[in-house]
Design an enzyme around this catalytic site. Structure first.
Site, PDB file in Angstrom:
ATOM      1  N   ASP A  20      39.091  37.050  47.339  1.00  0.00           N
ATOM      2  CA  ASP A  20      37.706  36.564  47.275  1.00  0.00           C
ATOM      3  C   ASP A  20      37.433  35.687  48.491  1.00  0.00           C
ATOM      4  O   ASP A  20      38.102  34.670  48.691  1.00  0.00           O
ATOM      5  CB  ASP A  20      37.518  35.776  45.985  1.00  0.00           C
ATOM      6  CG  ASP A  20      36.192  35.022  45.939  1.00  0.00           C
ATOM      7  OD1 ASP A  20      35.226  35.474  46.591  1.00  0.00           O
ATOM      8  OD2 ASP A  20      36.141  33.981  45.251  1.00  0.00           O
ATOM      9  N   ASP A  24      32.980  33.514  44.691  1.00  0.00           N
ATOM     10  CA  ASP A  24      32.418  33.862  43.378  1.00  0.00           C
ATOM     11  C   ASP A  24      33.492  34.273  42.373  1.00  0.00           C
ATOM     12  O   ASP A  24      33.170  34.709  41.265  1.00  0.00           O
ATOM     13  CB  ASP A  24      31.361  34.953  43.516  1.00  0.00           C
ATOM     14  CG  ASP A  24      31.914  36.256  44.081  1.00  0.00           C
ATOM     15  OD1 ASP A  24      33.126  36.320  44.393  1.00  0.00           O
ATOM     16  OD2 ASP A  24      31.128  37.224  44.232  1.00  0.00           O
ATOM     17  N   ASP A  28      36.335  40.970  47.447  1.00  0.00           N
ATOM     18  CA  ASP A  28      35.288  41.661  48.196  1.00  0.00           C
ATOM     19  C   ASP A  28      35.889  42.402  49.389  1.00  0.00           C
ATOM     20  O   ASP A  28      37.086  42.290  49.681  1.00  0.00           O
ATOM     21  CB  ASP A  28      34.232  40.653  48.661  1.00  0.00           C
ATOM     22  CG  ASP A  28      34.846  39.382  49.229  1.00  0.00           C
ATOM     23  OD1 ASP A  28      35.628  39.488  50.185  1.00  0.00           O
ATOM     24  OD2 ASP A  28      34.547  38.285  48.713  1.00  0.00           O
ATOM     25  N   ASP A  97      37.300  56.083  45.880  1.00  0.00           N
ATOM     26  CA  ASP A  97      37.239  56.572  44.508  1.00  0.00           C
ATOM     27  C   ASP A  97      35.843  57.137  44.273  1.00  0.00           C
ATOM     28  O   ASP A  97      34.846  56.476  44.572  1.00  0.00           O
ATOM     29  CB  ASP A  97      37.479  55.408  43.550  1.00  0.00           C
ATOM     30  CG  ASP A  97      38.335  55.779  42.361  1.00  0.00           C
ATOM     31  OD1 ASP A  97      38.168  56.887  41.849  1.00  0.00           O
ATOM     32  OD2 ASP A  97      39.170  54.947  41.950  1.00  0.00           O
ATOM     33  N   ASP A 199      37.862  60.711  39.945  1.00  0.00           N
ATOM     34  CA  ASP A 199      38.113  60.164  38.618  1.00  0.00           C
ATOM     35  C   ASP A 199      37.914  61.254  37.565  1.00  0.00           C
ATOM     36  O   ASP A 199      37.003  62.082  37.670  1.00  0.00           O
ATOM     37  CB  ASP A 199      37.141  59.005  38.379  1.00  0.00           C
ATOM     38  CG  ASP A 199      37.425  58.242  37.112  1.00  0.00           C
ATOM     39  OD1 ASP A 199      38.552  57.728  36.981  1.00  0.00           O
ATOM     40  OD2 ASP A 199      36.520  58.138  36.263  1.00  0.00           O
ATOM     41  N   GLU A 266      42.550  63.036  39.444  1.00  0.00           N
ATOM     42  CA  GLU A 266      43.223  62.510  38.257  1.00  0.00           C
ATOM     43  C   GLU A 266      43.002  63.505  37.128  1.00  0.00           C
ATOM     44  O   GLU A 266      41.855  63.877  36.849  1.00  0.00           O
ATOM     45  CB  GLU A 266      42.622  61.156  37.896  1.00  0.00           C
ATOM     46  CG  GLU A 266      43.094  60.621  36.543  1.00  0.00           C
ATOM     47  CD  GLU A 266      42.208  59.500  36.021  1.00  0.00           C
ATOM     48  OE1 GLU A 266      42.754  58.439  35.694  1.00  0.00           O
ATOM     49  OE2 GLU A 266      40.972  59.697  35.940  1.00  0.00           O
ATOM     50  N   HIS A 326      45.304  51.093  38.212  1.00  0.00           N
ATOM     51  CA  HIS A 326      44.424  50.145  37.536  1.00  0.00           C
ATOM     52  C   HIS A 326      44.224  50.436  36.059  1.00  0.00           C
ATOM     53  O   HIS A 326      43.547  49.655  35.361  1.00  0.00           O
ATOM     54  CB  HIS A 326      43.060  50.154  38.227  1.00  0.00           C
ATOM     55  CG  HIS A 326      42.379  51.486  38.119  1.00  0.00           C
ATOM     56  ND1 HIS A 326      42.819  52.593  38.800  1.00  0.00           N
ATOM     57  CD2 HIS A 326      41.323  51.897  37.394  1.00  0.00           C
ATOM     58  CE1 HIS A 326      42.059  53.634  38.495  1.00  0.00           C
ATOM     59  NE2 HIS A 326      41.137  53.230  37.639  1.00  0.00           N
ATOM     60  N   ASP A 327      44.766  51.529  35.555  1.00  0.00           N
ATOM     61  CA  ASP A 327      44.535  51.940  34.171  1.00  0.00           C
ATOM     62  C   ASP A 327      45.738  51.767  33.259  1.00  0.00           C
ATOM     63  O   ASP A 327      45.605  51.950  32.039  1.00  0.00           O
ATOM     64  CB  ASP A 327      44.124  53.417  34.124  1.00  0.00           C
ATOM     65  CG  ASP A 327      42.642  53.632  34.399  1.00  0.00           C
ATOM     66  OD1 ASP A 327      41.854  52.706  34.148  1.00  0.00           O
ATOM     67  OD2 ASP A 327      42.284  54.725  34.874  1.00  0.00           O
TER      68      ASP A 327
END
Length: 529
Positions: A20, A24, A28, A97, A199, A266, A326-327
């Site tokens: 970051d 925030d 980013d 992605d 995805d 995927e 990430h899953d």
């Protein structure tokens, strides 16, 4: 000659959790740009960015509100252009992605489709009338739970969503939708991106008759199946339709019209799914399944299944290998089970770099990070909110990247991050590990470097040797060069008869070679030629 992506190492970045720079609590693109030298130092060939598009973040970027822009919270398009230019200057490819199966309900396409049955985009999404009793048109269940249909009082119809109700499904039976999706890819290819990860790529097309999914027989349902209703049915009508192949072919043709680009997907489904949608000259370049990602323990049988039944039988496919994204829970969380986390992380990284396939690694994997624990108040993932505390969602693997051991929030942000860091993640931070030659980070760079040095590890054939389930041993061969790899998953020493000479290239823990026999200590590795 091999394509650049074959045998490459692709480093996935989850942008919200990398760095970051604007205070925030959310990562980013400027944060990623500032860390490009670090990424390049790993020796990887490409970065794959999880979605960076404008989004209401009901599913944290996987609900896209505009395919052809960059979220302002990420820094906007100017930040992406700068990132792309500087990544290329360092020899790094950039892969985006693409979430093409569905959009956010705030996407202008859906806003128009939702407004009226008579709008120009009326059938850009999947709409259906209710049954006579007012219930949804069929038995399809959403991946996050509940019915796959939501009612619109304005249109007096149901619309289809495979995930959240705020993620309406695009209608790929409409050729205008297919053309629009291809225009999205063309936009980013023209900007110079090097490829795409698609995805849920086997879910683009649904059965046009809206026939019911087939139920899973009662005798095939285990406890895990009962816990999540969508697993009570085979997704043979809402996913995995024959027409889906044609969409993959259209996408591959477009991507191939640009030089040196990549598109991979995927996929979730049966053993033959990769051959349907990836490989050869007309389907996606490559793909991965959840076989290795969901492996709850290290066992030879898992890898035998992958190479003998899933990826191996597809003769014209150069596959992907991946343990983390990430899953799913991180490898250390799945595999350590009370054992030394650093040793397990090193073993996993060595294994990833020695297996046949394009290697997909996830941020923090090079540090040996494990999953964080979240309280109910800290859960952000909608999947976790639905099932907490039985299942806490995917937040555990999405925690912020730790950079400095002695800074607030380990140097990720100057304010409290959107997700907490793990209690020992500051001690496992990049700066802390750079100071130790025996760290997971140092070992990760070593094994990535070995893969780049040895063509047989990048591109060679793989042959699994006969061992018990606690040991995985295989050879990688190319142009007369043979490399033998032995991984001991157990807590006891193990020996393998290879009947070939093997001078060590890489070892982890106690490992030795003597007269055709390789002996490896607990959680140890031997790689030799």
């Amino acid at each position: 000659m091999a394509a650049w992506w074959q045998g490459a190492v692709v480093y996935q970045i989850y942008p919200r959790s990398y760095l970051d720079t604007d205070g925030d609590g959310i990562g980013d693109l400027e944060g990623i740009r500032r860390k490009l030298d670090y990424v390049a130092s790993l020796g990887v060939d490409a970065v794959w960015l999880s979605p960076i598009y404008p989004s209401p973040n009901e599913d944290y970027g996987y609900d896209v509100a505009d395919y052809m822009d960059v979220d302002a919270a990420m820094g906007g398009m100017a930040a992406f252009d700068r990132l792309l230019e500087e990544a290329h200057a360092r020899g790094l490819k950039v892969i985006l992605d693409q979430v093409l199966s569905h959009t956010s309900d705030q996407h202008p396409w859906f806003v128009e489709s939702f407004a009226s049955k008579d709008s120009a985009k009326s059938d850009w999404y999947v709409w259906a009338k209710a049954r006579a009793d007012g219930t949804p048109p069929n038995n399809w269940l959403a991946a996050f739970g509940g019915a796959s249909w939501s009612w619109s009082p304005l249109r007096q119809q149901y619309y289809f969503h495979q995930f959240l109700r705020t993620q309406p499904k695009l209608n790929f039976h409409n050729p205008d939708v297919v053309d629009a999706v291809l225009d999205v890819l063309r936009f980013w290819l023209d900007k110079g991106v090097d490829g795409f990860r698609l995805d849920v790529a086997n879910s683009f097309v649904h059965d046009a008759t809206l026939a019911d999914n087939t139920a899973v027989p009662m005798e095939d349902r285990g406890f895990g199946t009962w816990a999540h209703p969508p697993r009570h049915q085979h997704h043979d009508k809402d996913w995995n339709q024959p027409e889906n192949v044609k969409i993959m072919e259209r996408i591959r043709s477009l991507v191939d019209s640009y030089e040196d680009r990549l598109v991979f997907g995927e996929f979730a489904g049966d053993d033959k799914i990769l051959g349907q949608y990836a490989g050869g000259d007309d389907r996606l370049h490559t793909a991965y399944t959840f076989t290795l990602l969901e492996a709850g323990s290290l066992e030879r049988s898992v890898f035998d299944t992958y190479y003998s039944k899933i990826a191996g039988p597809v003769e014209d496919l150069f596959p992907c290998v991946t343990f983390s994204n990430h899953d799913v829970a991180r490898p250390v969380t799945r595999w350590a089970k009370g054992r030394d986390k650093e040793q397990v992380a090193k073993l996993g990284m060595a294994l990833l770099m020695c297996l046949r396939g394009t290697a997909l690694m996830y941020q923090g994997e090079e540090l040996g990070l494990d999953d964080i624990e979240t309280t109910r108040e800290q859960v952000r993932d909608p999947f976790g909110k639905l099932y907490f505390p039985y299942f806490k969602g995917r937040d555990g693997c999405r925690s912020p990247m730790p950079w400095q051991p002695d800074q607030l929030f380990a140097g990720f942000s100057a304010v409290e991050p959107w997700l907490p860091l793990g209690p020992d993640h500051a001690a496992r931070s990049v700066a802390a590990q750079q100071a130790r030659t025996s760290s997971v980070l140092a070992f990760s760079k070593q094994v990535i470097g070995l893969r780049k040095e040895r063509a047989a590890l990048r591109l060679g054939d793989i042959t699994l040797l006969e061992t018990n389930d606690d040991v995985l041993a295989f050879t990688r061969t190319l142009d007369g060069q043979s490399i033998v790899c032995v991984f001991n998953f157990s807590d006891e020493p193990a020996s393998v008869d290879t009947n070939q000479q093997a001078a060590p290239l890489l070892t982890l823990g106690d490992a030795e070679y003597d007269s055709g026999k390789i002996t490896v200590g607990p959680l140890g590795v031997f790689v030799g030629t």
